[in-house]
Design a protein around this motif. Structure first.
Motif, PDB file in Angstrom:
ATOM      1  N   UNK A 131      15.213 -11.967   0.556  1.00 28.54           N
ATOM      2  CA  UNK A 131      15.377 -10.567   0.937  1.00 28.54           C
ATOM      3  C   UNK A 131      14.722  -9.625  -0.046  1.00 28.54           C
ATOM      4  N   UNK A 132      14.835  -9.924  -1.347  1.00 24.60           N
ATOM      5  CA  UNK A 132      14.192  -9.080  -2.346  1.00 24.60           C
ATOM      6  C   UNK A 132      12.677  -9.099  -2.191  1.00 24.60           C
ATOM      7  N   UNK A 133      12.108 -10.291  -1.957  1.00 25.47           N
ATOM      8  CA  UNK A 133      10.658 -10.396  -1.801  1.00 25.47           C
ATOM      9  C   UNK A 133      10.190  -9.611  -0.583  1.00 25.47           C
ATOM     10  N   UNK A 134      10.903  -9.776   0.527  1.00 32.35           N
ATOM     11  CA  UNK A 134      10.485  -9.124   1.765  1.00 32.35           C
ATOM     12  C   UNK A 134      10.628  -7.605   1.656  1.00 32.35           C
ATOM     13  N   UNK A 135      11.749  -7.128   1.148  1.00 29.57           N
ATOM     14  CA  UNK A 135      11.945  -5.684   1.021  1.00 29.57           C
ATOM     15  C   UNK A 135      11.017  -5.080  -0.026  1.00 29.57           C
ATOM     16  N   UNK A 136      10.647  -5.876  -1.015  1.00 29.96           N
ATOM     17  CA  UNK A 136       9.808  -5.373  -2.099  1.00 29.96           C
ATOM     18  C   UNK A 136       8.368  -5.169  -1.669  1.00 29.96           C
ATOM     19  N   UNK A 137       7.869  -5.991  -0.737  1.00 35.66           N
ATOM     20  CA  UNK A 137       6.433  -6.015  -0.489  1.00 35.66           C
ATOM     21  C   UNK A 137       6.025  -5.858   0.978  1.00 35.66           C
ATOM     22  N   UNK A 138       6.692  -6.548   1.881  1.00 34.75           N
ATOM     23  CA  UNK A 138       6.192  -6.642   3.255  1.00 34.75           C
ATOM     24  C   UNK A 138       6.141  -5.324   4.021  1.00 34.75           C
ATOM     25  N   UNK A 139       7.143  -4.426   3.921  1.00 39.01           N
ATOM     26  CA  UNK A 139       7.045  -3.173   4.693  1.00 39.01           C
ATOM     27  C   UNK A 139       5.773  -2.395   4.381  1.00 39.01           C
ATOM     28  N   UNK A 140       5.416  -2.307   3.098  1.00 35.33           N
ATOM     29  CA  UNK A 140       4.199  -1.599   2.737  1.00 35.33           C
ATOM     30  C   UNK A 140       2.947  -2.384   3.073  1.00 35.33           C
ATOM     31  N   UNK A 141       3.038  -3.720   2.996  1.00 30.16           N
ATOM     32  CA  UNK A 141       1.854  -4.541   3.271  1.00 30.16           C
ATOM     33  C   UNK A 141       1.419  -4.432   4.728  1.00 30.16           C
ATOM     34  N   UNK A 142       2.374  -4.491   5.667  1.00 37.28           N
ATOM     35  CA  UNK A 142       1.981  -4.427   7.076  1.00 37.28           C
ATOM     36  C   UNK A 142       1.447  -3.045   7.438  1.00 37.28           C
ATOM     37  N   UNK A 143       1.979  -1.998   6.806  1.00 39.64           N
ATOM     38  CA  UNK A 143       1.443  -0.661   7.063  1.00 39.64           C
ATOM     39  C   UNK A 143       0.034  -0.531   6.492  1.00 39.64           C
ATOM     40  N   UNK A 144      -0.170  -1.043   5.283  1.00 37.26           N
ATOM     41  CA  UNK A 144      -1.507  -1.025   4.691  1.00 37.26           C
ATOM     42  C   UNK A 144      -2.492  -1.815   5.547  1.00 37.26           C
ATOM     43  N   UNK A 145      -2.059  -2.958   6.057  1.00 32.77           N
ATOM     44  CA  UNK A 145      -2.922  -3.783   6.893  1.00 32.77           C
ATOM     45  C   UNK A 145      -3.306  -3.066   8.179  1.00 32.77           C
ATOM     46  N   UNK A 146      -2.366  -2.319   8.754  1.00 31.30           N
ATOM     47  CA  UNK A 146      -2.665  -1.596   9.992  1.00 31.30           C
ATOM     48  C   UNK A 146      -3.585  -0.404   9.728  1.00 31.30           C
ATOM     49  N   UNK A 147      -3.414   0.256   8.583  1.00 26.00           N
ATOM     50  CA  UNK A 147      -4.242   1.416   8.256  1.00 26.00           C
ATOM     51  C   UNK A 147      -5.638   1.017   7.796  1.00 26.00           C
ATOM     52  N   UNK A 148      -5.746  -0.121   7.119  1.00 27.50           N
ATOM     53  CA  UNK A 148      -7.027  -0.571   6.574  1.00 27.50           C
ATOM     54  C   UNK A 148      -7.293  -2.005   7.020  1.00 27.50           C
ATOM     55  N   UNK A 149      -7.719  -2.190   8.267  1.00 34.33           N
ATOM     56  CA  UNK A 149      -7.901  -3.552   8.792  1.00 34.33           C
ATOM     57  C   UNK A 149      -9.162  -4.238   8.296  1.00 34.33           C
ATOM     58  N   UNK A 150     -10.142  -3.481   7.761  1.00 32.82           N
ATOM     59  CA  UNK A 150     -11.402  -4.067   7.327  1.00 32.82           C
ATOM     60  C   UNK A 150     -11.326  -4.657   5.942  1.00 32.82           C
ATOM     61  N   UNK A 151     -12.123  -5.698   5.715  1.00 30.36           N
ATOM     62  CA  UNK A 151     -12.085  -6.367   4.413  1.00 30.36           C
ATOM     63  C   UNK A 151     -12.690  -5.507   3.300  1.00 30.36           C
ATOM     64  N   UNK A 152     -13.531  -4.554   3.665  1.00 34.26           N
ATOM     65  CA  UNK A 152     -14.161  -3.686   2.664  1.00 34.26           C
ATOM     66  C   UNK A 152     -13.463  -2.334   2.528  1.00 34.26           C
ATOM     67  N   UNK A 153     -12.373  -2.146   3.244  1.00 37.46           N
ATOM     68  CA  UNK A 153     -11.666  -0.860   3.169  1.00 37.46           C
ATOM     69  C   UNK A 153     -11.020  -0.644   1.811  1.00 37.46           C
ATOM     70  N   UNK A 154     -10.442  -1.717   1.256  1.00 34.59           N
ATOM     71  CA  UNK A 154      -9.765  -1.643  -0.041  1.00 34.59           C
ATOM     72  C   UNK A 154     -10.099  -2.868  -0.858  1.00 34.59           C
ATOM     73  N   UNK A 155     -10.098  -2.721  -2.184  1.00 36.43           N
ATOM     74  CA  UNK A 155     -10.194  -3.877  -3.057  1.00 36.43           C
ATOM     75  C   UNK A 155      -8.835  -4.556  -3.146  1.00 36.43           C
TER      76      UNK A 155
END
Length: 297
Positions: free
Chosen positions: A40-64
């Motif tokens: 639960x700590x791992x999921x709450x710590x990282x996944x909510x922001x990760x899936x939003x970042x993935x949806x906002x920046x789907x390209x491999x060159x969008x972010x380092x």
């Protein structure tokens, strides 16, 4: 397209972690406490922001790589507390179950959005992930020719975000000791804190309303005892053992009959918790006269 192209590896891992946590929380809540807390700590710590970042920046060159990681952690700082704030004004409150349920729905929904957005990109342009690429990207950031100050600030920002997110997550999922308690109250037969029996004759029965509310965060077995001047009084067996689920309430009329005469006698209502009969968990009392003038307090 193959199956792996339609379901990116990182999205498969995210969905699997969410479903695993749901099993620990809702299906196996008693036997997997440590695993449930860790996952639960791992999921709450990282996944909510990760899936939003993935949806906002789907390209491999969008972010380092390190930028994607830092942004994922930073967005989690916003999403998780906002979820807790919203649940605070809901009937469910800020507890682990509702938080996990809401975040699970949100994460899986954003996974679908991420897949759709990546499919819209030309072949080879969508972001993909592997452990080797993650370590290489992190190593490149640390060993790049950027100035030492830039590298130090990047690393400091990353670990600051991790620490802040971990602190907020811990506060949300860990109940405070002050919030765990049992309400134990006594009412007169008119349903108010007045009108208690204060004068009785030997053999005459008195009645009060006793109530117990469980806010302990778990199911509790209570035991009720009555004493008059430290001598046990008879109590119906159905009132002696009380089983109350978390946030449950028990309220009933309790009848007692004094068998000895005396003035200003202390009538005690003792509540024990979870078979611990050494010391009462809660205590209430009244003062009554038996076979004499009443002088109740």
């Amino acid at each position: 397209m193959g199956v792996k192209e339609r379901m990116p590896v990182d999205i498969q891992i995210v969905a699997a972690m969410v479903l695993l946590l749901d099993i620990f929380v809702f299906v196996l809540p008693q036997s997997t406490g440590f695993i449930r807390a860790a996952s639960g700590m791992v999921i709450l710590l990282f996944l909510p922001g990760y899936v939003l970042t993935s949806a906002l920046f789907p390209g491999k060159d969008d972010l380092e790589g390190i930028e994607r990681l830092a942004l994922s952690l930073g967005l989690s700082i916003v999403i998780v507390p906002f979820t807790g704030f919203a649940l605070n004004y809901s009937p469910w409150g800020i507890t682990l179950g509702p938080i996990v349920a809401i975040l699970s729905i949100y994460i899986l929904f954003m996974c679908v959005i991420t897949i759709l957005r990546r499919h819209q990109l030309p072949e080879g342009e969508a972001f993909s992930i592997s452990l080797i690429s993650v370590f290489r990207a992190f190593g490149h950031e640390v060993t790049s020719r950027r100035s030492g100050l830039d590298r130090a600030l990047t690393i400091f920002l990353l670990f600051s975000v991790i620490l802040a997110t971990a602190t907020i997550t811990y506060v949300l999922v860990t109940p405070r000791e002050g919030e765990q308690y049992t309400e134990f109250y006594i009412l007169g037969m008119n349903g108010t804190a007045a009108g208690y029996p204060a004068e009785l004759e030997i053999g005459e029965s008195g009645n009060v309303i006793l109530g117990v509310k469980n806010h302990e965060g778990e199911t509790v077995n209570y035991r009720l005892e009555l004493r008059l001047d430290n001598r046990p009084l008879h109590l119906a067996e159905e009132y002696r053992d009380i089983h109350i689920e978390d946030e449950g309430e028990w309220e009933n009329t309790v009848t007692f009959t004094p068998e000895e005469e005396g003035d200003n006698m202390k009538l005690q209502f003792l509540l024990y918790r979870n078979e611990d009969l050494t010391e009462p968990y809660r205590e209430l009392h009244l003062w009554i006269d038996v076979g004499g003038d009443q002088d109740a307090v």
